[in-house]
Write a protein that holds these residues in place. Structure first.
Motif, mmCIF file in Angstrom:
data_model
loop_
_atom_site.group_PDB
_atom_site.id
_atom_site.type_symbol
_atom_site.label_atom_id
_atom_site.label_comp_id
_atom_site.label_asym_id
_atom_site.label_seq_id
_atom_site.Cartn_x
_atom_site.Cartn_y
_atom_site.Cartn_z
ATOM 1 N N TYR A 72 126.359 49.215 57.486
ATOM 2 C CA TYR A 72 127.357 50.087 58.121
ATOM 3 C C TYR A 72 128.291 49.238 58.982
ATOM 4 O O TYR A 72 129.444 49.576 59.187
ATOM 5 C CB TYR A 72 126.674 51.170 58.966
ATOM 6 C CG TYR A 72 125.982 52.193 58.099
ATOM 7 C CD1 TYR A 72 126.705 53.210 57.488
ATOM 8 C CD2 TYR A 72 124.614 52.127 57.855
ATOM 9 C CE1 TYR A 72 126.090 54.144 56.674
ATOM 10 C CE2 TYR A 72 123.984 53.050 57.049
ATOM 11 C CZ TYR A 72 124.721 54.060 56.456
ATOM 12 O OH TYR A 72 124.117 54.967 55.638
ATOM 13 N N ILE B 35 121.913 46.621 55.949
ATOM 14 C CA ILE B 35 120.775 47.549 55.876
ATOM 15 C C ILE B 35 120.036 47.306 54.554
ATOM 16 O O ILE B 35 118.815 47.285 54.499
ATOM 17 C CB ILE B 35 121.270 49.017 55.927
ATOM 18 C CG1 ILE B 35 122.123 49.278 57.163
ATOM 19 C CG2 ILE B 35 120.121 50.000 55.820
ATOM 20 C CD1 ILE B 35 121.376 49.342 58.449
ATOM 21 N N PRO C 255 109.554 52.203 55.834
ATOM 22 C CA PRO C 255 109.501 52.740 57.193
ATOM 23 C C PRO C 255 110.809 53.424 57.601
ATOM 24 O O PRO C 255 111.838 53.212 56.965
ATOM 25 C CB PRO C 255 109.263 51.490 58.050
ATOM 26 C CG PRO C 255 109.675 50.341 57.204
ATOM 27 C CD PRO C 255 109.504 50.750 55.783
ATOM 28 N N THR C 256 110.695 54.230 58.643
ATOM 29 C CA THR C 256 111.877 54.974 59.107
ATOM 30 C C THR C 256 113.012 54.016 59.510
ATOM 31 O O THR C 256 112.765 52.955 60.079
ATOM 32 C CB THR C 256 111.467 55.920 60.265
ATOM 33 O OG1 THR C 256 112.622 56.614 60.695
ATOM 34 C CG2 THR C 256 110.883 55.178 61.457
ATOM 35 N N GLY C 257 114.230 54.398 59.159
ATOM 36 C CA GLY C 257 115.404 53.585 59.518
ATOM 37 C C GLY C 257 115.592 52.370 58.627
ATOM 38 O O GLY C 257 116.468 51.540 58.896
ATOM 39 N N ARG C 258 114.839 52.291 57.536
ATOM 40 C CA ARG C 258 114.890 51.084 56.701
ATOM 41 C C ARG C 258 116.054 51.122 55.688
ATOM 42 O O ARG C 258 116.391 50.132 55.075
ATOM 43 C CB ARG C 258 113.527 50.949 55.984
ATOM 44 C CG ARG C 258 113.335 49.725 55.144
ATOM 45 C CD ARG C 258 113.391 48.449 55.974
ATOM 46 N NE ARG C 258 113.471 47.285 55.106
ATOM 47 C CZ ARG C 258 114.575 46.861 54.515
ATOM 48 N NH1 ARG C 258 115.709 47.494 54.700
ATOM 49 N NH2 ARG C 258 114.563 45.804 53.732
ATOM 50 N N GLY C 259 116.618 52.287 55.453
ATOM 51 C CA GLY C 259 117.778 52.367 54.552
ATOM 52 C C GLY C 259 117.516 53.188 53.295
ATOM 53 O O GLY C 259 118.269 53.100 52.325
ATOM 54 N N LYS C 260 116.475 54.024 53.301
ATOM 55 C CA LYS C 260 116.133 54.814 52.105
ATOM 56 C C LYS C 260 117.253 55.820 51.791
ATOM 57 O O LYS C 260 117.715 55.901 50.654
ATOM 58 C CB LYS C 260 114.794 55.564 52.313
ATOM 59 C CG LYS C 260 113.621 54.642 52.588
ATOM 60 C CD LYS C 260 112.332 55.397 52.769
ATOM 61 C CE LYS C 260 112.299 56.313 53.984
ATOM 62 N NZ LYS C 260 112.429 55.623 55.279
ATOM 63 N N SER C 261 117.672 56.568 52.835
ATOM 64 C CA SER C 261 118.736 57.566 52.603
ATOM 65 C C SER C 261 120.021 56.869 52.176
ATOM 66 O O SER C 261 120.764 57.376 51.327
ATOM 67 C CB SER C 261 119.011 58.362 53.878
ATOM 68 O OG SER C 261 117.869 59.064 54.250
ATOM 69 N N THR C 262 120.278 55.709 52.769
ATOM 70 C CA THR C 262 121.499 54.968 52.426
ATOM 71 C C THR C 262 121.476 54.606 50.943
ATOM 72 O O THR C 262 122.475 54.792 50.234
ATOM 73 C CB THR C 262 121.590 53.695 53.305
ATOM 74 O OG1 THR C 262 121.466 54.083 54.667
ATOM 75 C CG2 THR C 262 122.896 52.968 53.086
ATOM 76 N N GLN D 171 118.443 65.516 53.578
ATOM 77 C CA GLN D 171 117.314 65.743 54.487
ATOM 78 C C GLN D 171 117.436 67.106 55.179
ATOM 79 O O GLN D 171 116.489 67.847 55.277
ATOM 80 C CB GLN D 171 117.315 64.641 55.550
ATOM 81 C CG GLN D 171 116.142 63.719 55.439
ATOM 82 C CD GLN D 171 116.300 62.475 56.315
ATOM 83 O OE1 GLN D 171 117.285 62.308 57.015
ATOM 84 N NE2 GLN D 171 115.324 61.621 56.279
ATOM 85 N N GLU E 114 113.744 63.502 51.165
ATOM 86 C CA GLU E 114 112.719 64.226 51.929
ATOM 87 C C GLU E 114 112.942 65.731 51.832
ATOM 88 O O GLU E 114 112.852 66.453 52.830
ATOM 89 C CB GLU E 114 112.720 63.779 53.393
ATOM 90 C CG GLU E 114 112.340 62.309 53.545
ATOM 91 C CD GLU E 114 112.200 61.886 54.999
ATOM 92 O OE1 GLU E 114 111.477 62.587 55.726
ATOM 93 O OE2 GLU E 114 112.809 60.888 55.385
ATOM 94 N N HIS F 193 107.665 60.459 52.892
ATOM 95 C CA HIS F 193 106.797 59.684 53.783
ATOM 96 C C HIS F 193 105.334 59.994 53.475
ATOM 97 O O HIS F 193 104.438 59.427 54.070
ATOM 98 C CB HIS F 193 107.108 60.018 55.255
ATOM 99 C CG HIS F 193 108.368 59.350 55.738
ATOM 100 N ND1 HIS F 193 108.477 58.000 55.938
ATOM 101 C CD2 HIS F 193 109.583 59.850 56.042
ATOM 102 C CE1 HIS F 193 109.681 57.698 56.357
ATOM 103 N NE2 HIS F 193 110.393 58.818 56.425
#
Ligand SMILES: Nc1ncnc2c1ncn2[C@@H]1O[C@H](COP(=O)(O)OP(=O)(O)OP(=O)(O)O)[C@@H](O)[C@H]1O
Length: 557
Positions: A364, A370, A389-396, A430, A511, A542
């Motif tokens: 970003y 990311i 893990p959370t914030g790792r870039g999955k949604s991106t 999400q 998710e 998750h």
């Protein structure tokens, strides 16, 4: 230099800016509106002239009109023409008001629609740069303020034509009075202009700033009403909104009062000038008493139109600055960002491969990547779990594959059919947002036709068929603001049903079943697998059990 032509060129620039904002479809309406605005002063002139003729005839005198001598015997016809002229003038005034107001509304609608269209077509990353509240403000209040520029423009045209036409008549009738009035107006315009311009520009900026804040706070308060109640902070937020409203009201008052100041002062000066001018005309002029009465009445009629026109000219000059700023703001919004880019490269030739993410990287911010060199194959029938893990870039990553975020490096290669948008891609975020209409509206989601059998099939797949079937209005049950009448899990499942209804070939789930209990999640996922058949499903979860049970492939970040 005391006298300079620059302001007039600036004025022409401003008028051009305003006129360029008119959509082509409204040009004909614009010309009609201008025609009616211009006709008004011409009819006023005709009326003032005819009043003179009528008063001369009424007092037993004569008057020549277009070579015809009107005398005592023509009183009836003279009065009839006067009544007809008055009717015509009032009729044109009505048409002028109707067409200008209609056009202003049409232009508001066009501005608003263009802005909405623009925002909806922005690339995702550009779209997320501004809050929804401010975008709503631009599509409503800014669009309305911008459209109001045209009202100002019509007022300006009307005032200018009135001054030219009736002013010339006044110069002919009472030169001393006309010249004194014109001199006073020029003097007053130049002495007050820059001061008022500064004041108004500050007011316009303040108005925009506080209006944005107001929309923002309002939007947030309505979205956070539960949290505000439970934390008992309503008074704090209400006070904040109230303070913003106070500032907004003050800016609104300034905006409407400043342009009126020159009008009030000018009216005072002109009224005094008229009184003095008339006195001079009576004392110095060489008129018979018939002519004097007729002239005085004519001048009174002319003055009744000219003084407000002068005042209007002054206030529109000032208002124009504010209006142009709104138009400029709308233009800036419309010119921002690029069109949404289709970065899918339709070059895959493998018969089963739908998509290949080829060493994609994304950050970003340029200094913080990311995703780095991620590669992923998506083939027919694949069920891919994206883990990390959370914030790792999955949604991106999911948004990149779904076509929302172009990679900074690397490529998204797709089968040619997907490149041409023939095979639909569906995506469930999400946080599912639902339309406030009915279940049917949410499943149809903008499609004209509605396949009821398919709708029940996708409701069954998401285990909502029994629940919706038992509702009194079934598919037509209104679900309230963002589906408030449904539970969190039901809302998520409507979101999935909406995606499945499109019969996608590639389904991305971010998710999308996180709010479901484990057994419902497993059942819904199994149904999705079945409905999707040879299509591919890429899902973020998750829950280890969901991933293990349904995935044929894993993408670990
Ligand atoms: N629009 C954005 N602008 C700037 N940074 C963003 C934006 N969206 C996400 N990020 C950042 O990118 C990183 C990855 O976010 P992403 O949502 O892809 O993670 P995730 O793995 O899906 O997380 P989670 O499991 O918590 O949903 C986060 O550190 C987040 O702060």
């Amino acid at each position: 230099m005391f006298f300079s032509l620059k302001p007039y060129f600036n004025l022409l620039d401003k008028l051009a800016t305003i006129l360029k904002g008119v959509p082509e479809a409204l040009h004909a309406k614009l010309y009609w509106a201008i025609l009616f605005v211009v006709m008004m002063p011409l009819l006023d002139l005709a009326l003032a002239y005819w009043l003179f003729v009528m008063l001369m005839v009424l007092q037993g005198g004569t008057s020549a009109v277009l070579g015809v001598q009107l005398g005592e015997g023509s009183l009836g016809i003279t009065i009839a023409v006067f009544v007809l002229l008055t009717l015509a003038r009032q009729g044109v005034e009505y048409l002028s008001i109707k067409t200008t107001r209609t056009l202003t509304q049409d232009i508001f609608q066009a501005f608003s629609l263009r802005l909405i269209e623009k925002y909806l077509s922005l690339p995702w990353l550009d779209y997320t740069k501004e809050t929804k509240a401010i975008r709503i403000k631009h599509c409503t209040a800014t669009a309305l303020d911008g459209a109001y520029s045209f009202q100002v423009l019509f007022n300006l045209i009307g005032a200018l034509v009135t001054l030219i036409v009736l002013g010339t008549a006044t110069v002919v009738k009472v030169p001393v009075l006309a010249i004194t009035g014109a001199a006073l107006m020029v003097f007053f315009t130049y002495t007050s202009k820059s001061y008022l311009k500064r004041k108004l520009q500050t007011a316009v900026k303040g108005h925009d700033y506080h209006q944005k804040n107001f929309y923002q706070k309002l939007y947030e308060s309505f979205s956070l009403s539960r949290e505000m109640k439970i934390f008992q902070v309503n008074p704090y937020f209400l006070e904040e909104i109230n303070m913003e409203l106070n500032r907004l009201s003050k800016a609104k008052v300034d905006l409407s009062v400043f342009p009126q100041i020159p009008r009030i002062v000018l009216e005072l000066i002109l009224t005094l000038a008229i009184a003095l001018g008339l006195l001079a005309t009576v004392v110095v002029g060489n008129y018979t008493s018939d002519e004097l009465i007729a002239n005085l009445a004519t001048v009174a009629i002319l003055a009744r139109r000219i003084v407000p026109a002068m005042a209007m000219l002054m206030s529109t000059f000032t208002e124009l600055d504010g209006s142009v700023m709104n138009i400029a703001l709308i233009r800036k919004e419309l010119n921002q960002g690029a069109e949404r880019e289709n970065y899918y490269k339709p070059v895959l030739q493998h018969p089963e491969l739908l998509m290949h993410l080829k060493q994609v990287s994304f950050g970003y911010r340029p200094e913080e990547m990311i995703l780095e060199n991620v590669s992923l194959d998506i083939a027919q029938g694949d069920r891919i779990a994206v883990l990390g893990p959370t914030g790792r870039g999955k949604s991106t990553l999911l948004m990149m594959a779904a076509g929302f975020i172009p990679p900074t490096q690397g490529e998204v290669l797709v089968t040619p059919a997907l490149g041409k948008d023939q095979l639909p891609v569906a995506y469930v975020p999400q946080e599912v947002t639902l339309l406030s209409g009915s279940v049917r509206d949410n499943i149809r989601f903008g499609q004209e036709a509605f396949d009821e059998a398919l709708a029940w099939q996708v409701l069954a797949a998401t285990q909502l068929d029994k629940f919706v079937g038992e509702l009194t209005l079934g598919l037509d049950t209104p679900i309230g603001d963002n589906g408030v009448l449904f539970s969190g899990g039901q809302r998520q499942r409507i979101g999935i049903a909406r995606a499945l209804y499109r019969q996608p070939f590639l389904l991305f789930l971010d998710e999308a079943t996180s709010a479901l209990d484990e057994s419902t999640e497993l059942a819904v996922m199994a149904n999705i697998n079945q409905v999707m058949g040879q299509g591919a499903v890429i899902f973020i979860t998750h829950r280890q059990s969901t991933a293990e049970q349904h995935a044929t492939k894993f993408c670990r970040l």
